[in-house]
Design a protein around this motif. Structure first.
Motif, PDB file in Angstrom:
ATOM      1  N   SER A  23      60.159  47.549  30.289  1.00  0.00           N
ATOM      2  CA  SER A  23      59.425  48.750  30.677  1.00  0.00           C
ATOM      3  C   SER A  23      60.116  50.018  30.181  1.00  0.00           C
ATOM      4  CB  SER A  23      59.258  48.801  32.196  1.00  0.00           C
ATOM      5  OG  SER A  23      60.525  48.813  32.817  1.00  0.00           O
ATOM      6  N   SER A  24      61.103  49.839  29.305  1.00  0.00           N
ATOM      7  CA  SER A  24      61.814  50.987  28.746  1.00  0.00           C
ATOM      8  C   SER A  24      62.301  50.630  27.344  1.00  0.00           C
ATOM      9  CB  SER A  24      63.013  51.360  29.615  1.00  0.00           C
ATOM     10  OG  SER A  24      63.991  50.335  29.557  1.00  0.00           O
ATOM     11  N   VAL A  25      62.600  51.656  26.566  1.00  0.00           N
ATOM     12  CA  VAL A  25      63.133  51.434  25.220  1.00  0.00           C
ATOM     13  C   VAL A  25      64.504  50.761  25.324  1.00  0.00           C
ATOM     14  CG1 VAL A  25      63.924  52.556  23.100  1.00  0.00           C
ATOM     15  CG2 VAL A  25      61.791  53.294  24.167  1.00  0.00           C
ATOM     16  N   ALA A  26      65.260  51.094  26.352  1.00  0.00           N
ATOM     17  CA  ALA A  26      66.573  50.453  26.538  1.00  0.00           C
ATOM     18  C   ALA A  26      66.416  48.945  26.719  1.00  0.00           C
ATOM     19  CB  ALA A  26      67.287  51.063  27.736  1.00  0.00           C
ATOM     20  N   ARG A  27      65.434  48.551  27.492  1.00  0.00           N
ATOM     21  CA  ARG A  27      65.195  47.111  27.707  1.00  0.00           C
ATOM     22  C   ARG A  27      64.672  46.467  26.429  1.00  0.00           C
ATOM     23  NH1 ARG A  27      66.901  42.594  29.141  1.00  0.00           N
ATOM     24  NH2 ARG A  27      65.397  41.179  30.055  1.00  0.00           N
ATOM     25  N   LEU A  28      63.829  47.176  25.690  1.00  0.00           N
ATOM     26  CA  LEU A  28      63.360  46.663  24.395  1.00  0.00           C
ATOM     27  C   LEU A  28      64.536  46.434  23.464  1.00  0.00           C
ATOM     28  CD1 LEU A  28      60.215  48.822  23.539  1.00  0.00           C
ATOM     29  CD2 LEU A  28      60.270  46.400  24.109  1.00  0.00           C
ATOM     30  N   SER A  29      65.481  47.345  23.488  1.00  0.00           N
ATOM     31  CA  SER A  29      66.679  47.217  22.652  1.00  0.00           C
ATOM     32  C   SER A  29      67.465  45.967  23.007  1.00  0.00           C
ATOM     33  CB  SER A  29      67.575  48.443  22.802  1.00  0.00           C
ATOM     34  OG  SER A  29      66.930  49.582  22.294  1.00  0.00           O
ATOM     35  N   GLU A  30      67.574  45.682  24.291  1.00  0.00           N
ATOM     36  CA  GLU A  30      68.289  44.485  24.738  1.00  0.00           C
ATOM     37  C   GLU A  30      67.583  43.214  24.270  1.00  0.00           C
ATOM     38  OE1 GLU A  30      68.584  44.758  28.968  1.00  0.00           O
ATOM     39  OE2 GLU A  30      69.902  46.505  28.893  1.00  0.00           O
ATOM     40  N   LEU A  31      66.272  43.215  24.323  1.00  0.00           N
ATOM     41  CA  LEU A  31      65.503  42.021  23.985  1.00  0.00           C
ATOM     42  C   LEU A  31      65.302  41.828  22.491  1.00  0.00           C
ATOM     43  CD1 LEU A  31      62.749  42.237  26.748  1.00  0.00           C
ATOM     44  CD2 LEU A  31      64.654  40.617  26.644  1.00  0.00           C
ATOM     45  N   THR A  32      65.231  42.933  21.722  1.00  0.00           N
ATOM     46  CA  THR A  32      64.841  42.832  20.308  1.00  0.00           C
ATOM     47  C   THR A  32      65.824  43.464  19.332  1.00  0.00           C
ATOM     48  OG1 THR A  32      63.621  44.916  20.307  1.00  0.00           O
ATOM     49  CG2 THR A  32      62.392  42.941  20.968  1.00  0.00           C
ATOM     50  N   LEU A  33      66.813  44.186  19.813  1.00  0.00           N
ATOM     51  CA  LEU A  33      67.750  44.983  19.011  1.00  0.00           C
ATOM     52  C   LEU A  33      67.117  46.242  18.431  1.00  0.00           C
ATOM     53  CD1 LEU A  33      69.787  42.242  17.102  1.00  0.00           C
ATOM     54  CD2 LEU A  33      70.399  43.453  19.204  1.00  0.00           C
ATOM     55  N   LEU A  34      65.892  46.528  18.790  1.00  0.00           N
ATOM     56  CA  LEU A  34      65.189  47.724  18.342  1.00  0.00           C
ATOM     57  C   LEU A  34      66.031  48.965  18.623  1.00  0.00           C
ATOM     58  CD1 LEU A  34      61.543  48.609  18.803  1.00  0.00           C
ATOM     59  CD2 LEU A  34      63.194  50.081  19.910  1.00  0.00           C
ATOM     60  N   GLY A  35      66.161  49.819  17.626  1.00  0.00           N
ATOM     61  CA  GLY A  35      66.846  51.095  17.797  1.00  0.00           C
ATOM     62  C   GLY A  35      68.351  51.037  17.862  1.00  0.00           C
ATOM     63  N   THR A  36      68.939  49.877  17.645  1.00  0.00           N
ATOM     64  CA  THR A  36      70.385  49.760  17.778  1.00  0.00           C
ATOM     65  C   THR A  36      71.145  50.027  16.485  1.00  0.00           C
ATOM     66  OG1 THR A  36      70.327  47.373  17.396  1.00  0.00           O
ATOM     67  CG2 THR A  36      70.211  48.121  19.688  1.00  0.00           C
ATOM     68  N   GLN A  37      70.432  50.233  15.391  1.00  0.00           N
ATOM     69  CA  GLN A  37      71.136  50.528  14.140  1.00  0.00           C
ATOM     70  C   GLN A  37      71.021  52.006  13.811  1.00  0.00           C
ATOM     71  OE1 GLN A  37      70.825  47.568  11.214  1.00  0.00           O
ATOM     72  NE2 GLN A  37      71.839  48.745   9.645  1.00  0.00           N
ATOM     73  N   CYS A  38      69.890  52.456  13.301  1.00  0.00           N
ATOM     74  CA  CYS A  38      69.779  53.873  12.925  1.00  0.00           C
ATOM     75  C   CYS A  38      69.112  54.716  14.015  1.00  0.00           C
ATOM     76  CB  CYS A  38      69.033  54.022  11.603  1.00  0.00           C
ATOM     77  SG  CYS A  38      67.247  53.787  11.699  1.00  0.00           S
ATOM     78  N   GLY A  39      68.285  54.085  14.864  1.00  0.00           N
ATOM     79  CA  GLY A  39      67.657  54.787  15.974  1.00  0.00           C
ATOM     80  C   GLY A  39      66.411  55.578  15.640  1.00  0.00           C
ATOM     81  N   CYS A  40      66.003  55.581  14.384  1.00  0.00           N
ATOM     82  CA  CYS A  40      64.827  56.369  13.981  1.00  0.00           C
ATOM     83  C   CYS A  40      63.527  55.872  14.608  1.00  0.00           C
ATOM     84  CB  CYS A  40      64.687  56.355  12.461  1.00  0.00           C
ATOM     85  SG  CYS A  40      65.989  57.258  11.615  1.00  0.00           S
TER      86      CYS A  40
END
Length: 56
Positions: A23-40
């Protein structure tokens, strides 16, 4: 459509993550690695997340 090019996260991947309780971008990052490299992608990912949540 790809949302995070760095980690090849698609809109469908975000939809699946929302189905698993994201339910948040932070949780998406945990599940998919989304946004963990460049963050764009985080702003667009948040828009997709909100769209998915409103459909549920």
């Amino acid at each position: 459509m790809y949302i995070c090019i760095c980690h090849a996260v698609t809109e469908k991947d975000i939809q699946k993550a929302v189905g698993k309780g994201a339910s948040s971008v932070a949780r998406l990052s945990e599940l998919t690695l989304l946004g963990t490299q460049c963050g764009c992608c985080t702003e667009h990912a948040n828009q997709v997340l909100n769209q998915c949540a409103s459909k549920s």
